[in-house]
Write a protein that holds these residues in place. Structure first.
Motif, PDB file in Angstrom:
ATOM      1  N   TYR A 104       1.084  -1.066  -0.091  1.00  0.00           N
ATOM      2  CA  TYR A 104      -0.461   0.483   0.163  1.00  0.00           C
ATOM      3  C   TYR A 104       0.982   1.556   0.033  1.00  0.00           C
ATOM      4  O   TYR A 104      -0.001   1.927  -0.879  1.00  0.00           O
ATOM      5  N   ILE A 105       1.695   1.255   0.950  1.00  0.00           N
ATOM      6  CA  ILE A 105       2.858   2.333   0.728  1.00  0.00           C
ATOM      7  C   ILE A 105       3.462   2.290  -0.945  1.00  0.00           C
ATOM      8  O   ILE A 105       3.215   3.305  -0.933  1.00  0.00           O
ATOM      9  N   ALA A 106       3.532   1.535  -1.515  1.00  0.00           N
ATOM     10  CA  ALA A 106       4.387   1.321  -2.600  1.00  0.00           C
ATOM     11  C   ALA A 106       2.999   2.222  -3.449  1.00  0.00           C
ATOM     12  O   ALA A 106       4.015   2.927  -4.247  1.00  0.00           O
ATOM     13  N   ALA A 107       1.970   1.522  -3.571  1.00  0.00           N
ATOM     14  CA  ALA A 107       1.576   1.829  -4.631  1.00  0.00           C
ATOM     15  C   ALA A 107       0.650   3.247  -4.043  1.00  0.00           C
ATOM     16  O   ALA A 107       0.105   3.987  -5.412  1.00  0.00           O
ATOM     17  N   ALA A 108       0.907   3.698  -3.300  1.00  0.00           N
ATOM     18  CA  ALA A 108       0.201   4.738  -2.371  1.00  0.00           C
ATOM     19  C   ALA A 108       1.539   6.386  -3.051  1.00  0.00           C
ATOM     20  O   ALA A 108       0.875   7.642  -2.807  1.00  0.00           O
ATOM     21  N   ALA A 135      -5.303  10.263  -8.906  1.00  0.00           N
ATOM     22  CA  ALA A 135      -6.148  11.154  -7.996  1.00  0.00           C
ATOM     23  C   ALA A 135      -6.522  11.972  -8.867  1.00  0.00           C
ATOM     24  O   ALA A 135      -7.930  12.281  -7.984  1.00  0.00           O
ATOM     25  N   ALA A 136      -6.128  13.203  -9.508  1.00  0.00           N
ATOM     26  CA  ALA A 136      -7.232  14.184 -10.642  1.00  0.00           C
ATOM     27  C   ALA A 136      -8.561  13.650 -10.910  1.00  0.00           C
ATOM     28  O   ALA A 136      -9.562  13.952 -10.719  1.00  0.00           O
ATOM     29  N   ALA A 137      -8.004  12.084 -11.590  1.00  0.00           N
ATOM     30  CA  ALA A 137      -9.215  11.375 -12.298  1.00  0.00           C
ATOM     31  C   ALA A 137     -10.131  10.804 -11.118  1.00  0.00           C
ATOM     32  O   ALA A 137     -11.548  10.967 -11.282  1.00  0.00           O
ATOM     33  N   LEU A 138      -9.978  10.579  -9.965  1.00  0.00           N
ATOM     34  CA  LEU A 138     -10.513   9.728  -9.086  1.00  0.00           C
ATOM     35  C   LEU A 138     -11.424  11.057  -8.305  1.00  0.00           C
ATOM     36  O   LEU A 138     -12.645  10.872  -8.569  1.00  0.00           O
ATOM     37  N   VAL A 139     -10.555  12.029  -8.200  1.00  0.00           N
ATOM     38  CA  VAL A 139     -11.412  13.372  -7.410  1.00  0.00           C
ATOM     39  C   VAL A 139     -12.242  13.599  -8.691  1.00  0.00           C
ATOM     40  O   VAL A 139     -13.886  14.805  -7.871  1.00  0.00           O
ATOM     41  N   MET A 144      -0.922   7.458   4.537  1.00  0.00           N
ATOM     42  CA  MET A 144      -0.542   7.548   3.050  1.00  0.00           C
ATOM     43  C   MET A 144      -1.528   7.798   2.185  1.00  0.00           C
ATOM     44  O   MET A 144      -1.151   9.099   1.310  1.00  0.00           O
ATOM     45  N   ASP A 145      -2.422   8.074   2.260  1.00  0.00           N
ATOM     46  CA  ASP A 145      -4.492   8.480   1.861  1.00  0.00           C
ATOM     47  C   ASP A 145      -3.803   9.976   2.443  1.00  0.00           C
ATOM     48  O   ASP A 145      -3.786  10.553   0.961  1.00  0.00           O
ATOM     49  N   GLY A 146      -3.436  10.236   3.013  1.00  0.00           N
ATOM     50  CA  GLY A 146      -3.600  11.704   3.447  1.00  0.00           C
ATOM     51  C   GLY A 146      -1.798  12.513   2.216  1.00  0.00           C
ATOM     52  O   GLY A 146      -2.044  13.409   1.787  1.00  0.00           O
ATOM     53  N   TRP A 195      -0.530  11.051  -0.611  1.00  0.00           N
ATOM     54  CA  TRP A 195      -1.711  11.115  -2.084  1.00  0.00           C
ATOM     55  C   TRP A 195      -2.412  12.296  -2.213  1.00  0.00           C
ATOM     56  O   TRP A 195      -1.756  12.928  -3.028  1.00  0.00           O
ATOM     57  N   LEU A 196      -3.265  12.251  -1.524  1.00  0.00           N
ATOM     58  CA  LEU A 196      -4.093  13.931  -1.654  1.00  0.00           C
ATOM     59  C   LEU A 196      -2.939  15.176  -1.568  1.00  0.00           C
ATOM     60  O   LEU A 196      -3.240  16.077  -2.558  1.00  0.00           O
ATOM     61  N   ALA A 197      -2.364  15.075  -1.048  1.00  0.00           N
ATOM     62  CA  ALA A 197      -0.829  16.237  -0.751  1.00  0.00           C
ATOM     63  C   ALA A 197      -0.237  16.049  -2.321  1.00  0.00           C
ATOM     64  O   ALA A 197      -0.526  17.306  -2.320  1.00  0.00           O
ATOM     65  N   ALA A 198      -0.175  15.332  -2.874  1.00  0.00           N
ATOM     66  CA  ALA A 198       0.678  15.203  -3.755  1.00  0.00           C
ATOM     67  C   ALA A 198      -0.343  15.510  -5.177  1.00  0.00           C
ATOM     68  O   ALA A 198      -0.292  16.829  -5.315  1.00  0.00           O
ATOM     69  N   PHE A 199      -1.828  14.967  -4.942  1.00  0.00           N
ATOM     70  CA  PHE A 199      -2.946  15.389  -6.158  1.00  0.00           C
ATOM     71  C   PHE A 199      -2.901  17.202  -5.584  1.00  0.00           C
ATOM     72  O   PHE A 199      -3.194  17.621  -6.699  1.00  0.00           O
ATOM     73  N   ALA A 200      -3.293  17.721  -4.409  1.00  0.00           N
ATOM     74  CA  ALA A 200      -3.583  19.104  -4.176  1.00  0.00           C
ATOM     75  C   ALA A 200      -2.225  20.018  -4.483  1.00  0.00           C
ATOM     76  O   ALA A 200      -2.397  20.859  -4.276  1.00  0.00           O
ATOM     77  N   ASP A 201      -1.356  18.968  -4.549  1.00  0.00           N
ATOM     78  CA  ASP A 201      -0.097  20.289  -4.302  1.00  0.00           C
ATOM     79  C   ASP A 201       0.528  20.402  -2.639  1.00  0.00           C
ATOM     80  O   ASP A 201       0.295  22.345  -2.668  1.00  0.00           O
TER      81      ASP A 201
END
Length: 179
Positions: free
Chosen positions: A84-88, A98-102, A143-145, A147-153
């Motif tokens: 999960y760490i590696a995938a996220a 992430a952008a596509a999901l949101v 990791m979810d957080g 991932w979201l931080a990466a999506f929203a910069d």
């Protein structure tokens, strides 16, 4: 007549993500995605009968990498949490996913229910990972957080901090497997 091949479906889903991210939620239409994919509307509808089916396909496509990573992880204690760490981890293509999901959820909020089912399944998989479920859940939420931080910069960590974060999360798994 159009051939139903994974490559054609993947091309449509890539076109859908591109159109959604580039043009925004308001402009997301079957005809725009068909044009982006180089297909007629009828050709696109051969693969995805409706906008709803296309959005569901986009979510399934986007989360496929997580599914594959967790399924391949094996049964060694902590393996699915490590996967999960590696995938996220933010990296090649993850921001686009992430952008596509949101954006998909923004187009049709009923898609959130589909996304929730994926996250519930992943949570169950890492809770049953042979380590303390609180540790695996803490790592998943971290990791979810991230991932979201990466999506929203949102103030992403620099490379050195990111490496240290990954190292510390991995040590938590190591400690949980030694316990």
């Amino acid at each position: 007549m159009h051939k139903e091949t994974p490559a054609v479906r993947d091309g449509i889903l890539t076109a859908a993500a591109t159109a959604l991210i580039r043009d925004g939620v308001e402009a997301f239409t079957i005809s725009r995605v068909a044009a982006e994919a180089g297909l007629s509307v009828g050709g696109l509808r051969y693969h995805f009968a409706s906008k709803q089916a296309l959005l569901e396909g986009l979510i399934d496509h986007a989360v496929g990498g997580f599914d594959q990573a967790l399924e391949r992880a094996g049964d060694t204690p902590g393996a699915r949490t490590r996967a999960y760490i590696a995938a996220a981890l933010p990296g090649e293509g993850s921001g686009r996913i992430a952008a596509a999901l949101v954006a998909t959820v923004a187009v049709d909020t009923s898609m959130l229910a589909i996304l929730r089912r994926h996250f519930e399944r992943w949570q169950s998989m890492i809770e049953d990972d042979g380590i303390d479920p609180t540790t695996s859940t803490m790592i998943r939420l971290t990791m979810d957080g991230w991932w979201l931080a990466a999506f929203a910069d949102l103030a992403q960590p620099d490379a050195a901090t990111a490496a240290e974060l990954k190292s510390r999360l991995t040590r938590l798994i190591d400690e949980a497997t030694d316990a």
